[in-house]
Motif scaffolding. Structure first.
Motif, PDB file in Angstrom:
ATOM      1  N   HIS A  13       0.821  -1.217   0.000  1.00 51.52           N
ATOM      2  CA  HIS A  13       0.000   0.000   0.000  1.00 51.52           C
ATOM      3  C   HIS A  13       0.852   1.264   0.000  1.00 51.52           C
ATOM      4  CE1 HIS A  13      -4.034  -1.675   1.770  1.00 51.52           C
ATOM      5  NE2 HIS A  13      -3.740  -2.190   0.590  1.00 51.52           N
ATOM      6  N   VAL A  14       2.085   1.155   0.421  1.00 56.15           N
ATOM      7  CA  VAL A  14       2.933   2.341   0.588  1.00 56.15           C
ATOM      8  C   VAL A  14       3.089   3.090  -0.731  1.00 56.15           C
ATOM      9  CG1 VAL A  14       5.243   3.134   1.195  1.00 56.15           C
ATOM     10  CG2 VAL A  14       4.128   1.390   2.585  1.00 56.15           C
ATOM     11  N   ALA A  15       3.371   2.392  -1.810  1.00 52.02           N
ATOM     12  CA  ALA A  15       3.547   3.052  -3.109  1.00 52.02           C
ATOM     13  C   ALA A  15       2.243   3.702  -3.563  1.00 52.02           C
ATOM     14  CB  ALA A  15       4.033   2.054  -4.153  1.00 52.02           C
ATOM     15  N   ASP A  19       1.595   7.781  -4.136  1.00 53.33           N
ATOM     16  CA  ASP A  19       1.013   8.368  -5.351  1.00 53.33           C
ATOM     17  C   ASP A  19      -0.247   9.156  -5.019  1.00 53.33           C
ATOM     18  OD1 ASP A  19       3.027   7.205  -6.825  1.00 53.33           O
ATOM     19  OD2 ASP A  19       1.806   5.475  -7.468  1.00 53.33           O
ATOM     20  N   PHE A  20      -1.067   8.608  -4.125  1.00 53.96           N
ATOM     21  CA  PHE A  20      -2.303   9.278  -3.701  1.00 53.96           C
ATOM     22  C   PHE A  20      -1.981  10.622  -3.053  1.00 53.96           C
ATOM     23  CE2 PHE A  20      -5.621   9.780  -0.338  1.00 53.96           C
ATOM     24  CZ  PHE A  20      -6.725   9.916  -1.152  1.00 53.96           C
ATOM     25  N   ALA A  65     -13.264   5.978  -7.125  1.00 53.30           N
ATOM     26  CA  ALA A  65     -12.744   6.830  -8.201  1.00 53.30           C
ATOM     27  C   ALA A  65     -12.112   8.075  -7.578  1.00 53.30           C
ATOM     28  CB  ALA A  65     -13.887   7.216  -9.140  1.00 53.30           C
ATOM     29  N   SER A  66     -11.289   8.744  -8.356  1.00 48.88           N
ATOM     30  CA  SER A  66     -10.543   9.908  -7.872  1.00 48.88           C
ATOM     31  C   SER A  66     -11.468  10.990  -7.298  1.00 48.88           C
ATOM     32  CB  SER A  66      -9.694  10.493  -9.004  1.00 48.88           C
ATOM     33  OG  SER A  66      -8.975  11.599  -8.539  1.00 48.88           O
ATOM     34  N   GLN A  67     -12.598  11.259  -7.968  1.00 54.19           N
ATOM     35  CA  GLN A  67     -13.510  12.295  -7.473  1.00 54.19           C
ATOM     36  C   GLN A  67     -14.109  11.903  -6.122  1.00 54.19           C
ATOM     37  OE1 GLN A  67     -13.616  15.178  -8.300  1.00 54.19           O
ATOM     38  NE2 GLN A  67     -12.925  15.245 -10.412  1.00 54.19           N
TER      39      GLN A  67
END
Length: 188
Positions: A13-15, A19-20, A65-67
């Motif tokens: 999850h770290v990567a 990125d998040f 999703a991103s939104q």
């Protein structure tokens, strides 16, 4: 969980979280600055707290999703800001009480002088007592020994210690009555 009770983030999850964070940190910081009216330090703290919450909820959040992730970030930031505001408000309301609690009491020179005179007189009264009574009084009031400890030390009955203390107390009250006419100075 690790030894300290903290939730440990799985390595894979770290990567994703990095990125998040990179994708949303500046955007979220801007919103935090607006919420905090330009207080950049508070805004940075809110962003950090929000991303910590995101890391703990990443299993659920990563599927959105991103939104929807941004909506989650905004609502979490708002909740954390409100919580922080409430804590600060409680502290602000209680601050005068806290301040008053730790302020030294105003000097009462008259009472201090009267107490000093009464204390000197109490020493005189105790010195004028018969030797055994004086010894019992000092062991009790100066050395804070219990009745049983005094009786054992002096090799007398506990009733004798009680009687000696009773008589010593009566002498102190009578001798100090002019300094404490309402009986406030009664020794215990």
């Amino acid at each position: 969980m690790d030894d300290g009770g903290e939730v440990k983030i799985p390595g894979w999850h770290v990567a994703e979280l990095a990125d998040f964070f990179t994708a949303h940190d500046q955007w979220l910081f801007g919103h935090a600055c607006v919420r905090t009216r330009g207080d950049r330090e508070l805004a940075a703290d809110l962003v950090q707290d929000t991303f910590e919450a995101a890391a703990r909820a990443w299993d659920m959040l990563r599927e959105h999703a991103s939104q929807r992730q941004r909506a989650w970030l905004l609502s979490t930031l708002a909740h954390k800001d409100i919580s922080d505001f409430r804590h600060r408000e409680v502290f602000r309301r209680r601050q005068p009480e806290i301040h008053a609690r730790y302020q030294p009491a105003a000097a009462d020179t008259e009472a201090e002088a009267l107490n000093a005179i009464a204390l000197a007189r109490a020493r005189e009264i105790i010195q004028e007592m018969p030797p055994r009574q004086r010894e019992v009084a000092l062991l009790r009031w100066q050395d804070h020994l219990r009745i049983a400890e005094i009786a054992e030390r002096l090799d007398v009955a506990e009733g004798t210690v009680h009687a000696q203390l009773h008589n010593a107390r009566r002498k102190l009250i009578a001798g100090l009555e002019r300094y404490y006419p309402s009986g406030e100075g009664a020794a215990s």
